[in-house]
Design a protein around this motif. Sequence first.
Motif, PDB file in Angstrom:
ATOM      1  N   ARG A  83     -11.312  27.206   3.147  1.00 20.12           N
ATOM      2  CA  ARG A  83     -10.907  26.085   2.584  1.00 20.12           C
ATOM      3  C   ARG A  83     -12.028  25.090   2.029  1.00 20.12           C
ATOM      4  NH1 ARG A  83      -6.114  21.838   3.907  1.00 20.12           N
ATOM      5  NH2 ARG A  83      -6.357  20.572   2.269  1.00 20.12           N
ATOM      6  N   TYR A  84     -12.995  24.988   3.067  1.00 18.71           N
ATOM      7  CA  TYR A  84     -14.311  24.244   2.657  1.00 18.71           C
ATOM      8  C   TYR A  84     -15.638  24.578   2.423  1.00 18.71           C
ATOM      9  CZ  TYR A  84     -10.892  20.509   4.203  1.00 18.71           C
ATOM     10  OH  TYR A  84      -9.719  19.610   4.309  1.00 18.71           O
ATOM     11  N   GLY A  85     -15.799  25.742   2.765  1.00 19.30           N
ATOM     12  CA  GLY A  85     -17.006  26.277   2.325  1.00 19.30           C
ATOM     13  C   GLY A  85     -18.127  26.531   3.535  1.00 19.30           C
ATOM     14  N   ARG A  86     -19.500  26.337   3.076  1.00 20.65           N
ATOM     15  CA  ARG A  86     -20.294  26.325   4.063  1.00 20.65           C
ATOM     16  C   ARG A  86     -20.680  25.082   4.903  1.00 20.65           C
ATOM     17  NH1 ARG A  86     -26.104  25.015   3.777  1.00 20.65           N
ATOM     18  NH2 ARG A  86     -25.920  24.008   1.800  1.00 20.65           N
ATOM     19  N   PHE A  87     -21.020  25.218   6.161  1.00 21.21           N
ATOM     20  CA  PHE A  87     -21.305  24.233   7.123  1.00 21.21           C
ATOM     21  C   PHE A  87     -22.618  24.065   7.370  1.00 21.21           C
ATOM     22  CE2 PHE A  87     -16.844  24.305   7.213  1.00 21.21           C
ATOM     23  CZ  PHE A  87     -16.413  23.019   7.658  1.00 21.21           C
ATOM     24  N   ASP A  88     -23.392  22.738   7.330  1.00 22.37           N
ATOM     25  CA  ASP A  88     -24.745  22.628   7.767  1.00 22.37           C
ATOM     26  C   ASP A  88     -24.622  22.487   9.295  1.00 22.37           C
ATOM     27  OD1 ASP A  88     -27.128  22.048   7.503  1.00 22.37           O
ATOM     28  OD2 ASP A  88     -26.994  19.877   7.031  1.00 22.37           O
ATOM     29  N   ARG A  89     -25.705  22.582   9.707  1.00 26.54           N
ATOM     30  CA  ARG A  89     -26.220  22.516  11.263  1.00 26.54           C
ATOM     31  C   ARG A  89     -25.914  21.138  11.982  1.00 26.54           C
ATOM     32  NH1 ARG A  89     -28.222  26.981  14.082  1.00 26.54           N
ATOM     33  NH2 ARG A  89     -28.668  28.987  12.677  1.00 26.54           N
ATOM     34  N   HIS A  90     -26.076  20.170  10.768  1.00 24.25           N
ATOM     35  CA  HIS A  90     -26.111  18.853  11.311  1.00 24.25           C
ATOM     36  C   HIS A  90     -25.133  17.963  10.433  1.00 24.25           C
ATOM     37  CE1 HIS A  90     -29.655  19.537  14.268  1.00 24.25           C
ATOM     38  NE2 HIS A  90     -29.943  20.191  13.200  1.00 24.25           N
ATOM     39  N   LEU A  91     -24.633  17.001  11.202  1.00 25.94           N
ATOM     40  CA  LEU A  91     -23.592  15.917  10.436  1.00 25.94           C
ATOM     41  C   LEU A  91     -24.110  14.773  10.598  1.00 25.94           C
ATOM     42  CD1 LEU A  91     -21.443  15.017   8.628  1.00 25.94           C
ATOM     43  CD2 LEU A  91     -20.036  15.288  10.853  1.00 25.94           C
TER      44      LEU A  91
END
Length: 199
Positions: free
Chosen positions: A95-103
Amino acid sequence: MTPHSLAFYMDVVASGTVLGANPTDSPDRVTAMLGSDFTENSLDDHSMWRDYGMAEFFWIRETPDHPWEGHHFTLQVHRLSYWGGSIVNRAIRDRYGRFDRHLRFDKLERLLGKHGVPLEDAPDVNAPTFTRHWQPASQVSVMVFRAHEEWRQRRRGDDRIGDVYTIQSSVSAEGVARDRERYGRQDSPELSGRSSSEP
């Protein structure tokens, strides 16, 4: 949808749900929303949690004869720094796509504010290593990493100061009020999330 799936985190903080799954939902309903790829854990007959990668849902029951009652969910955002986006449940990634290693907390807080979803500072027993920030309407808390232990050397994949560590629901107003009485207010500028100097 944003490049680093900030939209997902914003939706969770604003709604208090994960893909529409509430912290009070039954195990079957949560699995219907997030899929059957999970690890089930239990310490006794009265508690159980399912680990969907980054998202964990927790249930309790009075006796084995009673149905499971939803207690809370936690997004273990810090796992991304070690495992990357592969740790995120497939239904969420689809649903949301790629996730970075840091938020980064400052970015999340700024975007939430622009959308009328403010966060209040809330004290926590883990200060000053962590600070906690709370959204009253959705009853979601955001835990932010603030300091490395002096004895621990930095390693690849370690969390960075100013990173979101976990996001959790539900955190009641009564619970926040008790913590304010117990630990005081979290008003120091260096703890508020607005002055982190580490990238």
